[in-house]
Design a protein around this motif. Structure first.
Motif, PDB file in Angstrom:
ATOM      1  N   TRP A  85       0.815  -1.219   0.000  1.00 21.76           N
ATOM      2  CA  TRP A  85       0.000   0.000   0.000  1.00 21.76           C
ATOM      3  C   TRP A  85       0.842   1.260   0.000  1.00 21.76           C
ATOM      4  CZ3 TRP A  85       1.308   2.144   4.619  1.00 21.76           C
ATOM      5  CH2 TRP A  85       1.660   1.274   5.656  1.00 21.76           C
TER       6      TRP A  85
ATOM      7  N   ILE B 134      -0.278   4.275  -2.447  1.00 20.67           N
ATOM      8  CA  ILE B 134      -0.577   5.627  -1.957  1.00 20.67           C
ATOM      9  C   ILE B 134       0.325   6.648  -2.650  1.00 20.67           C
ATOM     10  CG2 ILE B 134      -0.439   7.142   0.061  1.00 20.67           C
ATOM     11  CD1 ILE B 134      -1.334   4.820   1.766  1.00 20.67           C
TER      12      ILE B 134
ATOM     13  N   PHE C  21      -1.024   9.794  -4.953  1.00 22.43           N
ATOM     14  CA  PHE C  21      -0.719  11.185  -4.642  1.00 22.43           C
ATOM     15  C   PHE C  21       0.015  11.848  -5.802  1.00 22.43           C
ATOM     16  CE2 PHE C  21       1.861  14.505  -2.615  1.00 22.43           C
ATOM     17  CZ  PHE C  21       0.862  15.200  -1.973  1.00 22.43           C
TER      18      PHE C  21
ATOM     19  N   ILE D 141      -2.944  14.121  -7.274  1.00 17.39           N
ATOM     20  CA  ILE D 141      -2.841  15.431  -6.602  1.00 17.39           C
ATOM     21  C   ILE D 141      -1.727  16.282  -7.210  1.00 17.39           C
ATOM     22  CG2 ILE D 141      -2.503  16.587  -4.391  1.00 17.39           C
ATOM     23  CD1 ILE D 141      -4.528  14.874  -3.463  1.00 17.39           C
TER      24      ILE D 141
ATOM     25  N   LEU E  10      -4.227  17.443 -10.737  1.00 15.62           N
ATOM     26  CA  LEU E  10      -5.022  18.531 -10.158  1.00 15.62           C
ATOM     27  C   LEU E  10      -4.438  19.891 -10.528  1.00 15.62           C
ATOM     28  CD1 LEU E  10      -6.278  17.492  -6.632  1.00 15.62           C
ATOM     29  CD2 LEU E  10      -7.423  17.414  -8.819  1.00 15.62           C
TER      30      LEU E  10
ATOM     31  N   LEU F  17       5.849  12.728   0.782  1.00 13.19           N
ATOM     32  CA  LEU F  17       4.602  12.383   1.478  1.00 13.19           C
ATOM     33  C   LEU F  17       4.755  11.061   2.221  1.00 13.19           C
ATOM     34  CD1 LEU F  17       1.156  12.712   1.319  1.00 13.19           C
ATOM     35  CD2 LEU F  17       1.592  10.593   0.136  1.00 13.19           C
TER      36      LEU F  17
ATOM     37  N   VAL G 276       7.288  11.306   5.207  1.00 10.89           N
ATOM     38  CA  VAL G 276       6.755  12.024   6.365  1.00 10.89           C
ATOM     39  C   VAL G 276       5.661  11.205   7.047  1.00 10.89           C
ATOM     40  CG1 VAL G 276       5.469  14.075   7.034  1.00 10.89           C
ATOM     41  CG2 VAL G 276       7.363  14.281   5.469  1.00 10.89           C
ATOM     42  N   SER G 277       4.854  10.505   6.244  1.00 13.30           N
ATOM     43  CA  SER G 277       3.706   9.806   6.817  1.00 13.30           C
ATOM     44  C   SER G 277       4.072   8.460   7.425  1.00 13.30           C
ATOM     45  CB  SER G 277       2.637   9.578   5.747  1.00 13.30           C
ATOM     46  OG  SER G 277       2.219  10.792   5.228  1.00 13.30           O
ATOM     47  N   PHE G 278       4.952   7.719   6.773  1.00 15.10           N
ATOM     48  CA  PHE G 278       5.254   6.359   7.224  1.00 15.10           C
ATOM     49  C   PHE G 278       6.758   6.193   7.437  1.00 15.10           C
ATOM     50  CE2 PHE G 278       1.709   6.284   4.188  1.00 15.10           C
ATOM     51  CZ  PHE G 278       0.696   5.974   5.063  1.00 15.10           C
TER      52      PHE G 278
ATOM     53  N   GLN H 268       8.203   2.356   7.674  1.00  8.34           N
ATOM     54  CA  GLN H 268       8.244   1.568   6.443  1.00  8.34           C
ATOM     55  C   GLN H 268       9.217   2.160   5.429  1.00  8.34           C
ATOM     56  OE1 GLN H 268       5.534   2.458   7.995  1.00  8.34           O
ATOM     57  NE2 GLN H 268       4.410   0.598   8.435  1.00  8.34           N
TER      58      GLN H 268
END
Lengths: 232, 352
Positions: free
Chosen positions: B96, B100, B104, B108, B112, B130, B133-135, B138
């Motif tokens: 995942w 993800i 993104f 995005i 976008l 992204l 910073v988020s995970f 992992q």
């Protein structure tokens, strides 16, 4: 009555303080990591906004134009202190988790903006209603943002709502899905910027759709001319 | 006889967008091979996942935007993003993570903003940041080089780890990552940083089995692979020399000054150049034609500032590597750089 309806529309949608005026972004971005925080700050802002609008409207005829801004700030600061002490007394957990952002409501431009732009020029009942609607618009955006970030970030809704609403609210907590790793970005400030951007984009899309529906396909204003001699 | 007059330019390079992107993808192959040789086939699984994901996301967003799907897909830019992202995340990261990242970067960061050519930021690097910073757990679970690894696992076991977090006999990723001595190893950049924090000198730190004489085992060859691919791109005139040269020169000068000033705590030029994402960043990421500076003088400034930032963040920052952050920060500065480095238009203004 139509004035009230206009105020309602302005505050909640057309001139929404968070989505259109983009005022008060600092607390908006900083504390909306959960619905509870967002709702707490939204309610506090709402109370301050209504109170300050009423007071400013009461004293509007006696305040000299030259020093009106300091007077407004004093009034707002007074209400913020009241709200802060109330939260300290009754919702201590939330008071701690919101921290510095409760006293910082004083500097929220949405509040002084309404005092200056509306309450200082209009009678008391209209100012009160305007404060209520602007506060409501701000709170709705805060809560939606909080819901988005809480859902994406930790997969829950109404986590620790008991801090705001009392022990019964523990049962409100909904675990939509659970995962081992929090999606940190949604909880950190960059996630708030992204989510707010998406919300503004969504509002613009809805506005554009409403607009395209309202304007019926333009009818031919004049009948076609039989013979065209010039292009004008 | 009919003489047709065509307007200039008369000399064409015969480079279509698709061909350009596919050449860049092809130039990634040496680096990819080095990763497979030293760190196992996990990166290939990530590559397949990423390519599938970006194709689906790009098609979906083009349908949502009511634009034709095939022209957007076939220009190859989405696939290039997928390749770069798959090469920059740890080979055995859960499935995942890359999904993800692709979501993104394509939806995005690229679409976008208006699709290829309008994106302010490098899609692959924005997605990488992204994810980092988020995970953080992992995204920093890199594998040791195969020869130092305690449990070298095969392709099917790697598939199991990526999709179910465990191998068939119940090893977790942390156990697979353990080295011969049973201790989980970090990347060379991370090791040096931690050891210096613990008061060791660089020479002491580089005694570890993780390193060879110059830089990290394996990582050095990955970087040399990307260097080879980058030189091929230069030869084919797909990229200009300005950005990679100024990037590498700036990083080399900064790390040399640092080494002279504090030889005990600075790993030196060669280590900086052959560690982490230096070469991939210099040739494949900073040279993204959309988000990089567009004037030649601007390109030199852009590359040099990325090199400076990479050195500063690696040495003084909280993260071991910094190419993604540096590239994103400079992407923001590109309009300013371009504004101040506009070349003189022929026939306008005074010759300096």
């Amino acid at each position: 009555m139509s004035e009230l309806k206009t105020l309602y529309k302005e505050g909640v949608w057309v001139n929404n303080p968070a989505l259109v005026q983009l005022l008060g972004l600092c607390p908006l971005l900083a504390v909306t990591s959960t619905i509870t925080n967002a709702l707490g700050l939204g309610l506090a802002t709402l109370l301050v906004l209504v109170g300050s609008n009423i007071s400013v409207s009461i004293v509007r005829n006696w305040v000299p134009k030259d020093i009106r801004i300091p007077v407004f700030v004093m009034i707002i600061a007074g209400f913020v202190t009241i709200v802060q002490l109330l939260m300290n007394a009754y919702t201590f957990g939330l008071y701690q988790s919101l921290g510095i952002f409760i006293p910082l409501i004083v500097t929220n431009c949405a509040i002084i903006g309404r005092a200056e732009a509306y309450a200082s020029k209009n009678p008391i009942h209209l100012s009160a209603f305007d404060g209520l609607m602007m506060g409501l618009g701000f709170m709705i955006v805060l809560v939606v943002l909080g819901a988005m970030r809480e859902l994406i970030g930790q997969g829950t809704l109404f986590d620790s709502a008991d801090l705001l609403l009392g022990p019964w609210a523990q049962s409100l907590r909904i675990e939509v899905f659970s995962f081992d790793n929090q999606f940190l970005l949604a909880i950190l400030p960059p996630g708030a910027f992204l989510a707010l951007g998406l919300l503004i984009a969504a509002k613009n899309v809805i506005d554009a759709q409403i607009k395209s529906k309202q304007i019926a396909p333009p009818e031919a204003e004049k009948g076609p001319r039989a013979r065209v001699t010039s292009l004008t | 006889m009919k003489l047709t007059m065509a307007s200039s330019p008369h000399n064409h390079s015969h480079k279509s967008l698709t061909r350009l992107m596919l050449t860049v993808i092809a130039a990634c192959i040496p680096g990819l091979i080095a990763q497979v040789v030293f760190f196992g086939t996990g990166v290939l699984i990530q590559l397949v996942l990423a390519l599938t994901a970006v194709t689906v996301f790009e098609a979906a967003i083009m349908l949502m935007r009511k634009r034709p799907v095939w022209p957007a897909l076939s220009d190859g830019s989405a696939w290039l993003t997928a390749v770069l992202l798959a090469l920059s995340i740890p080979p055995l990261a859960p499935w995942w993570i890359i999904i993800i990242g692709c979501l993104f970067s394509i939806i995005i960061v690229k679409q976008l903003y208006g699709g290829l050519g309008f994106n302010l930021f490098n899609p692959a690097m924005a997605a990488y940041v992204l994810l980092l910073v988020s995970f953080p757990v992992q995204m920093t679970s890199w594998l040791p080089v195969s020869e130092l690894s305690n449990n070298v696992i095969g392709f099917t076991e790697q598939l199991r780890i990526i999709f179910t977090d465990f191998t068939s006999i119940g090893y977790s990723l942390d156990q697979v990552r353990a080295g011969i001595d049973g201790i989980t190893m970090a990347t060379p950049l991370d090791t040096i940083k931690t050891d210096i924090g613990h008061g060791l000198t660089v020479t002491e730190s580089m005694q570890k089995t993780l390193f060879n004489e110059w830089a990290g085992l394996g990582w050095m060859w990955v970087n040399l692979g990307f260097l080879a691919g980058g030189l091929y791109l230069l030869k084919e005139k797909i990229i200009n020399w300005h950005i990679p040269v100024s990037f590498i020169a700036s990083l080399a000068i900064c790390s040399a000054i640092g080494y002279i000033a504090a030889p005990g705590t600075e790993p030196g030029t060669i280590f900086h150049l052959l560690s982490g994402a230096t070469m991939m960043g210099a040739f494949f990421i900073a040279t993204d034609p959309v988000s990089a500076a567009t004037t030649n003088k601007g390109r030199l400034i852009y590359g040099a500032l990325i090199g400076l930032l990479v050195y500063l963040i690696r040495t003084f920052g909280g993260y071991p590597d910094a190419v993604a952050f540096a590239v994103l920060l400079l992407n923001i500065a590109v309009p300013l750089i371009d504004y101040y480095t506009q070349p003189r238009t022929y026939g306008h203004g005074a010759v300096k």
